[in-house]
Every structure is written in C-alpha cells, then in structure tokens.
Design an enzyme around this catalytic site. Structure first.
Site: not given
Ligand code: GLP
Length: 240
Positions: A67, A135, A137, A142
């Site tokens: 993304d 959440n 995702h 989402e």
């Molecule tokens: C972001 C990314 C996701 C990732 C998520 C969790 O929103 N787009 O790909 O998995 O955050 O992030 P973290 O690993 O910092 O908890």
C-alpha cells in the site's frame, strides 16, 4: 493456518527471516510481497544484517508493497516508498527497478489502481509479508472491505489514523486515504507470512484465528488460504 508462538519480538523477527530466506534460496528470482509499519522492521534488520555478512543476493528478487498513502510524494519521509528505501532497499543489492509500490501522487488514482493491479496479475507473489492493524486490517483493507476486491482506494479508519499518527508530527498530517492491494490480491499470493507483536494485537489475532470469517474482520479472510504462517510473540498470542 500454521501458528508459531515465540517468546519475544527478536525471535519473531529471526523466525520470519528464516522463512523469507528460505523462499529466496529456493527461488533466487522470487517475488516478495512486503509490508510497512513497525512490525516488519526487525525482519528487515535481519535481512540487512545477513546481506552484509553472507551476501544472500536480492539482485533477481522483485518486491511488491501492499500500500501507499495518497498525497505523499516519494521523497516525503512518511511515504511508504521512503520507508522501504530507508529500512531495506538502500542496504541490500536489490535493483530499484524491481521494487513496486503504488504511486501516492498519481494524477489519476483510479488509473494507478488499475496499473498496480495489472502488475500484480503479471507477477504472482511467492511470499507476502503482512502485519495486522489493531482493528484487523491487512494492508489498508479496513473493516468492511470486500473480500473480492483488487487494488483500490480506501478511506482510512480513524482508528488507523490515530495508530499511525505516531509516525507524523501531528494527527492532521496523517493522510485520509490510501491505495492498497485488496484482499483478493493478498489471497492470490502463493504463501502468506503474517507477523504480530504486542498485547494491542491480541484481540485481532484471536478473532482472525477463532472468530467468524467476516468482512468486519479483514484478516479473517486469510483462513480460506491454504498456505498461511502466522508468527506471534507471547503477548500477541495471549488470548489464543
Ligand atoms: C499500517 C500498514 C499495515 C500494517 C499496520 C500495522 O496501517 N498499512 O500494512 O500492518 O499499519 O502496523 P504496525 O506494524 O506498526 O502495528
């Protein structure tokens, strides 16, 4: 789903690296799907460290990121493009031409989604690394995302914007939308490696593995995939 519980984040990163390395040894021109966020940082450090010592080569590897934020240019420090350069690509021998990330500043984002989707259809990902949001995702899919969607534009959840605000100077700098691989793209990958660390992820991990398969819990879609490995530390596994 294979669930591997390890003691801590360091072990999670090392175990994840073993799996990534195995896929590159087996196929030096592997297509690797990569994620951003804090969770894969330890894995990327392991990749860099091992590259410096043993020179596992990434010359023929192609990478595909999940993304990108809409509105952040490639030289913006918070863009996922910059994140990948700063944490991995600048330190290994990958050819930048082989690294694919959606353009967050494309003049027509819908066309950009089609372009990136075509790239993914032409290059089946051998191993996709995933984190997970609090959440549930995955990528930026989402809660409520359709399981059959390809690359698309998504409006970010307030929860996600709050969680990601720590990387920005203030929350109002966090973009409100992003381009993301859809669940359909993720399910098309040959193998999926999901990483989760810390107590904040425990509920999402529990629901992904034991809850119903529902669009309100995007990660639950992974249950229909035949080759998923989940590595969690004890805290993220605490509700299992
Ligand atoms: C972001 C990314 C996701 C990732 C998520 C969790 O929103 N787009 O790909 O998995 O955050 O992030 P973290 O690993 O910092 O908890």
């Amino acid at each position: 789903m294979e669930v591997i519980v390890v003691d801590n984040y360091d072990k999670l990163s090392k175990k994840a690296f073993e799996i990534v390395k195995e896929s590159i040894i087996n196929k030096p021109n592997a297509n690797l799907g990569l994620a951003t966020g804090s969770t894969p940082l330890g894995l990327y450090k392991e990749m860099v460290k091992e590259f410096e010592n043993s020179k596992t080569s990434y010359k023929n590897v192609k990478t595909f990121n999940l993304d990108e934020y809409i509105g952040l240019s490639q030289d913006n420090e918070q863009s996922y493009f910059k994140f990948m350069r700063n944490n991995l690509f600048d330190y290994i021998d990958i050819d930048f031409e082989n690294t694919y990330i959606p353009f967050g500043t494309a003049s027509n984002v819908e066309n950009e989604c089609v372009r990136y989707n075509t790239i993914l259809e032409e290059n089946i990902v051998d191993l996709q690394v995933l984190g997970i949001g609090v959440n549930g995702h995955i990528g930026f899919n989402e809660p409520g995302s359709l399981f059959y969607e390809g690359v698309h534009v998504v409006k970010l959840d307030e929860r996600t914007r709050n969680d990601n605000a720590r990387f920005f100077e203030s929350k109002n700098q966090v973009p409100t939308s992003a381009i993301t691989m859809g669940i359909k793209n993720i399910l098309s990958c040959k193998k999926i490696l999901l990483l989760a660390s810390g107590k904040a992820k425990a509920k999402a991990i529990y629901e992904m593995i034991h809850g119903d398969i529902l669009e309100t819990m995007p990660a639950s879609a992974l249950r229909v995939h035949p080759n998923v490995v989940i590595i969690v530390d004890k805290e993220a596994a605490s509700l299992l």
